[in-house]
Design a protein around this motif. Structure first.
Motif, PDB file in Angstrom:
ATOM      1  N   THR A  79      39.240  41.149  41.678  1.00  0.00           N
ATOM      2  CA  THR A  79      39.141  40.077  40.681  1.00  0.00           C
ATOM      3  C   THR A  79      40.516  39.517  40.324  1.00  0.00           C
ATOM      4  O   THR A  79      41.556  40.132  40.609  1.00  0.00           O
ATOM      5  CB  THR A  79      38.482  40.608  39.396  1.00  0.00           C
ATOM      6  OG1 THR A  79      39.377  41.570  38.793  1.00  0.00           O
ATOM      7  CG2 THR A  79      37.131  41.254  39.679  1.00  0.00           C
ATOM      8  N   ASP A  80      40.505  38.354  39.673  1.00  0.00           N
ATOM      9  CA  ASP A  80      41.754  37.792  39.166  1.00  0.00           C
ATOM     10  C   ASP A  80      42.408  38.759  38.181  1.00  0.00           C
ATOM     11  O   ASP A  80      43.631  38.914  38.162  1.00  0.00           O
ATOM     12  CB  ASP A  80      41.500  36.452  38.465  1.00  0.00           C
ATOM     13  CG  ASP A  80      41.131  35.336  39.438  1.00  0.00           C
ATOM     14  OD1 ASP A  80      41.135  35.563  40.668  1.00  0.00           O
ATOM     15  OD2 ASP A  80      40.829  34.227  38.948  1.00  0.00           O
ATOM     16  N   GLN A  81      41.586  39.438  37.388  1.00  0.00           N
ATOM     17  CA  GLN A  81      42.119  40.406  36.424  1.00  0.00           C
ATOM     18  C   GLN A  81      42.795  41.581  37.131  1.00  0.00           C
ATOM     19  O   GLN A  81      43.826  42.072  36.679  1.00  0.00           O
ATOM     20  CB  GLN A  81      40.998  40.927  35.499  1.00  0.00           C
ATOM     21  CG  GLN A  81      40.448  39.882  34.550  1.00  0.00           C
ATOM     22  CD  GLN A  81      39.467  38.891  35.205  1.00  0.00           C
ATOM     23  OE1 GLN A  81      38.916  39.149  36.282  1.00  0.00           O
ATOM     24  NE2 GLN A  81      39.282  37.753  34.567  1.00  0.00           N
ATOM     25  N   ASN A  83      34.202  39.313  45.390  1.00  0.00           N
ATOM     26  CA  ASN A  83      34.421  39.702  44.000  1.00  0.00           C
ATOM     27  C   ASN A  83      34.923  41.134  43.829  1.00  0.00           C
ATOM     28  O   ASN A  83      35.096  41.594  42.703  1.00  0.00           O
ATOM     29  CB  ASN A  83      33.140  39.503  43.183  1.00  0.00           C
ATOM     30  CG  ASN A  83      32.770  38.045  43.077  1.00  0.00           C
ATOM     31  OD1 ASN A  83      33.627  37.172  43.189  1.00  0.00           O
ATOM     32  ND2 ASN A  83      31.500  37.765  42.879  1.00  0.00           N
ATOM     33  N   GLN A 128      44.230  34.682  45.824  1.00  0.00           N
ATOM     34  CA  GLN A 128      42.816  34.970  46.105  1.00  0.00           C
ATOM     35  C   GLN A 128      42.317  34.172  47.315  1.00  0.00           C
ATOM     36  O   GLN A 128      41.547  34.698  48.130  1.00  0.00           O
ATOM     37  CB  GLN A 128      41.947  34.668  44.877  1.00  0.00           C
ATOM     38  CG  GLN A 128      42.139  35.641  43.739  1.00  0.00           C
ATOM     39  CD  GLN A 128      41.475  36.983  43.986  1.00  0.00           C
ATOM     40  OE1 GLN A 128      41.518  37.545  45.070  1.00  0.00           O
ATOM     41  NE2 GLN A 128      40.840  37.501  42.947  1.00  0.00           N
TER      42      GLN A 128
END
Length: 148
Positions: free
Chosen positions: A33-35, A30, A15
């Motif tokens: 996302t990490d997801q 955003n 990221q």
């Protein structure tokens, strides 16, 4: 320099790199996302990172569900050192062992990325959305490529 498969615990550094690039910039950090990253490297496809002195300096992720290069980005301080080519090769070599379906990507016009993909043998096939150039790579083209 080490090219290896991406792991979930790499997502923080991935990221940081994604949000440090000077081309193909996200309109809002955003948006990815990490997801999203976790899903793409563990369920939808696979990712690779380049590590130098235990620091991730670049990454690539391919999506088998949509036959798409989801990401190929480098820390701007490490551009021009062949890292992108190594990540690209690792990603496409793996992709074409999983499927012989063509793979596509979109990138902004008039960028280093556009030039990179043209040099790597990708074929422009139109537009992705309203502005990005859409490129495709077939199994046949990759297997004949000097980059392979």
């Amino acid at each position: 320099m080490l090219i290896r498969e991406a792991r979930i615990d790499d997502i923080g550094q991935i990221q940081i790199i994604r949000n440090s690039v000077t081309e193909n910039i996200l309109s809002h950090p955003n948006l990815v996302t990490d997801q999203d990253c976790e899903e793409f490297i563990s369920q939808r496809g696979k990712g690779w990172v380049c590590e130098i002195d235990k620091q991730i300096v670049g990454f690539a992720i391919v999506d088998l569900m949509e036959n798409n290069i989801w990401a190929l980005f480098l820390d701007p301080k490490f551009e021009g050192k062949g890292i992108g080519q190594l990540l690209h090769k690792s990603m496409l070599d793996w992709y074409f062992t999983q499927t012989k379906d063509k793979v596509w990507l979109g990138t902004d016009p008039n960028t280093r990325a556009e030039k990179f993909y043209r040099r790597a043998g990708w074929t422009e096939v139109g537009k992705d959305g309203s502005e990005e150039i859409k490129f495709e790579m077939t199994y046949s083209d990759w297997s004949k490529s000097p980059n392979h």
